[in-house]
Design a protein around this motif. Structure first.
Motif, PDB file in Angstrom:
ATOM      1  N   ALA A 291       5.279 -29.252 -46.541  1.00 21.23           N
ATOM      2  CA  ALA A 291       5.613 -28.266 -45.511  1.00 21.23           C
ATOM      3  C   ALA A 291       5.616 -26.852 -46.083  1.00 21.23           C
ATOM      4  O   ALA A 291       5.167 -25.901 -45.428  1.00 21.23           O
ATOM      5  N   GLN A 292       6.110 -26.704 -47.305  1.00 18.12           N
ATOM      6  CA  GLN A 292       6.102 -25.382 -47.935  1.00 18.12           C
ATOM      7  C   GLN A 292       4.676 -24.902 -48.194  1.00 18.12           C
ATOM      8  O   GLN A 292       4.352 -23.725 -48.014  1.00 18.12           O
ATOM      9  N   ALA A 293       3.811 -25.819 -48.618  1.00 17.69           N
ATOM     10  CA  ALA A 293       2.409 -25.453 -48.821  1.00 17.69           C
ATOM     11  C   ALA A 293       1.748 -25.095 -47.497  1.00 17.69           C
ATOM     12  O   ALA A 293       0.917 -24.174 -47.422  1.00 17.69           O
ATOM     13  N   ASP A 294       2.116 -25.801 -46.434  1.00 17.96           N
ATOM     14  CA  ASP A 294       1.540 -25.534 -45.121  1.00 17.96           C
ATOM     15  C   ASP A 294       1.946 -24.156 -44.609  1.00 17.96           C
ATOM     16  O   ASP A 294       1.189 -23.506 -43.888  1.00 17.96           O
ATOM     17  N   GLU A 295       3.132 -23.706 -45.002  1.00 20.01           N
ATOM     18  CA  GLU A 295       3.603 -22.382 -44.579  1.00 20.01           C
ATOM     19  C   GLU A 295       2.691 -21.286 -45.118  1.00 20.01           C
ATOM     20  O   GLU A 295       2.560 -20.224 -44.516  1.00 20.01           O
ATOM     21  N   ASN A 296       2.042 -21.537 -46.243  1.00 18.36           N
ATOM     22  CA  ASN A 296       1.106 -20.561 -46.792  1.00 18.36           C
ATOM     23  C   ASN A 296      -0.193 -20.489 -45.998  1.00 18.36           C
ATOM     24  O   ASN A 296      -0.897 -19.475 -46.037  1.00 18.36           O
ATOM     25  N   LEU A 297      -0.524 -21.571 -45.286  1.00 23.90           N
ATOM     26  CA  LEU A 297      -1.737 -21.576 -44.471  1.00 23.90           C
ATOM     27  C   LEU A 297      -1.544 -20.809 -43.174  1.00 23.90           C
ATOM     28  O   LEU A 297      -2.418 -20.078 -42.722  1.00 23.90           O
ATOM     29  N   TYR A 298      -0.378 -21.015 -42.544  1.00 22.70           N
ATOM     30  CA  TYR A 298      -0.055 -20.249 -41.323  1.00 22.70           C
ATOM     31  C   TYR A 298       1.464 -20.223 -41.193  1.00 22.70           C
ATOM     32  O   TYR A 298       2.099 -21.267 -41.101  1.00 22.70           O
ATOM     33  N   ARG A 299       2.013 -19.037 -41.178  1.00 25.71           N
ATOM     34  CA  ARG A 299       3.458 -18.872 -41.154  1.00 25.71           C
ATOM     35  C   ARG A 299       4.028 -19.278 -39.791  1.00 25.71           C
ATOM     36  O   ARG A 299       3.693 -18.694 -38.768  1.00 25.71           O
ATOM     37  N   THR A 300       4.913 -20.284 -39.801  1.00 27.86           N
ATOM     38  CA  THR A 300       5.578 -20.704 -38.562  1.00 27.86           C
ATOM     39  C   THR A 300       7.094 -20.727 -38.682  1.00 27.86           C
ATOM     40  O   THR A 300       7.799 -20.709 -37.675  1.00 27.86           O
TER      41      THR A 300
END
Length: 336
Positions: A291-300
């Motif tokens: 989830a932390q890595a995904d936050e770098n792809l698109y901030r939610t």
């Protein structure tokens, strides 16, 4: 060879992934099943359920970037030609001097504003007869009418609507409206034209599709682009791959934990509650990392000022919708 697209991903008015993202995946679906069966060879009949259940846990945890898609709603031109005859208690509407076609199915029929909004479920273009979802509940009459689209199907895979834009106004729409709000400000739904600024969910249609109302209803042909998060279909074929950036090893941790305790200690020779507990702990830890890595792809997880608020409220006035207004003048910034 490249994996085929995940089935059932062709949805009108949405641009969806092709399902060929195995270049960022460790394993395809068939390999994932083999991995689970190494831990419990007896769960072959339920391994599909275990993996897809684990995948659902992951997808429901967050609005993942890989499930972020764009689409559009298309509002048709209003139909008003001729007259309509409605009869108390009847599902049918008879047209006179009309030119009704099957394209009207799914749009809404009205006579004035003192009667409910009825959805058209079928059209007889030869006999010029409309069929309504509910029987006409008011006085029988022959009069003028109008057909516009109030309610829209975003697609059967919608999980969360991120935003939508009215291109005529050049403004972001309010995507967190409710039927209670609309019924409080305009129960007749009299405000109209080409100026929708509210998106409010309505009950599912008979096919279970997620539906929304655009308010005020548009009387002109126009498209409303939107961004949304979707729920992908189950993995089915061995060459299917997980959605992009969803790690196979994380999904497998939960699936293996389920396999190790499936049917309980009396019926599962591979039963290992301790190892299952370790796998679940690892699953939660790695899921947080993903989830932390995904936050770098698109901030939610974090919103900047003005990102998640509507920019515009015409307040029911056509003038506001077609002119620039300042704060406190019935429209613009700061009204919500």
């Amino acid at each position: 060879m490249p994996a085929p697209p995940i089935p059932n991903t062709t949805i009108p008015q949405q641009v969806l992934p092709s399902g060929t993202q195995q270049y960022i995946q460790q394993q395809n679906y068939g390999q994932m099943k083999g991995n689970v069966l190494l831990w419990n060879p007896d769960c072959g009949g339920i391994v599909d359920v275990l993996i897809n259940a684990a995948l659902r846990k992951v997808l429901d945890r967050r609005t993942w970037f890989s499930q972020f898609v764009k689409g559009q709603l298309i509002a048709p031109q209003a139909t008003t030609q001729g007259q309509a005859t409605v009869t108390l208690g009847s599902y049918n509407v008879q047209g006179t001097n009309t030119a009704w076609t099957a394209s009207l199915v799914g749009q809404q029929f009205r006579i004035g504003y003192n009667n409910p909004i009825y959805t058209i479920t079928a059209v007889d273009p030869i006999g010029q007869v409309l069929q309504l979802e509910l029987p006409w509940g008011s006085t029988s009459t022959t009069s003028g009418y109008f057909i516009v689209q109030y309610y829209f199907n975003l697609g059967p895979n919608i999980k969360y609507l991120k935003n939508m834009v009215n291109m005529q106004l050049g403004r972001r729409m309010w995507t967190h409206g409710t039927q209670d709000f609309l019924n409080a400000i305009d129960p007749w739904r009299q405000s109209g034209g080409g100026w929708p600024y509210v998106v409010a969910p309505v009950p599912l249609d008979p096919n279970g599709n997620y539906m929304v109302e655009l308010y005020p209803a548009s009387w002109i042909q126009q498209a409303f682009p939107f961004l949304a998060y979707v729920q992908p279909p189950n993995l089915v074929n061995d060459l299917d791959t997980l959605p992009a950036y969803i790690r196979c090893d994380v999904v497998l941790l939960d699936a293996i934990a389920q396999a190790l305790v499936w049917r309980g200690p009396k019926n599962n020779p591979y039963y290992d509650a301790n190892e299952a507990s370790v796998k679940r702990t690892q699953f939660e830890s790695e899921l947080n990392q993903m989830a932390q890595a995904d936050e770098n792809l698109y901030r939610t997880n974090l919103s900047l000022p003005f990102e998640d608020v509507p920019y515009y409220q015409p307040g029911g006035a056509m003038w506001d919708a077609s002119h620039a207004v300042g704060v406190g003048d019935g429209g613009g910034y700061g009204d919500f």
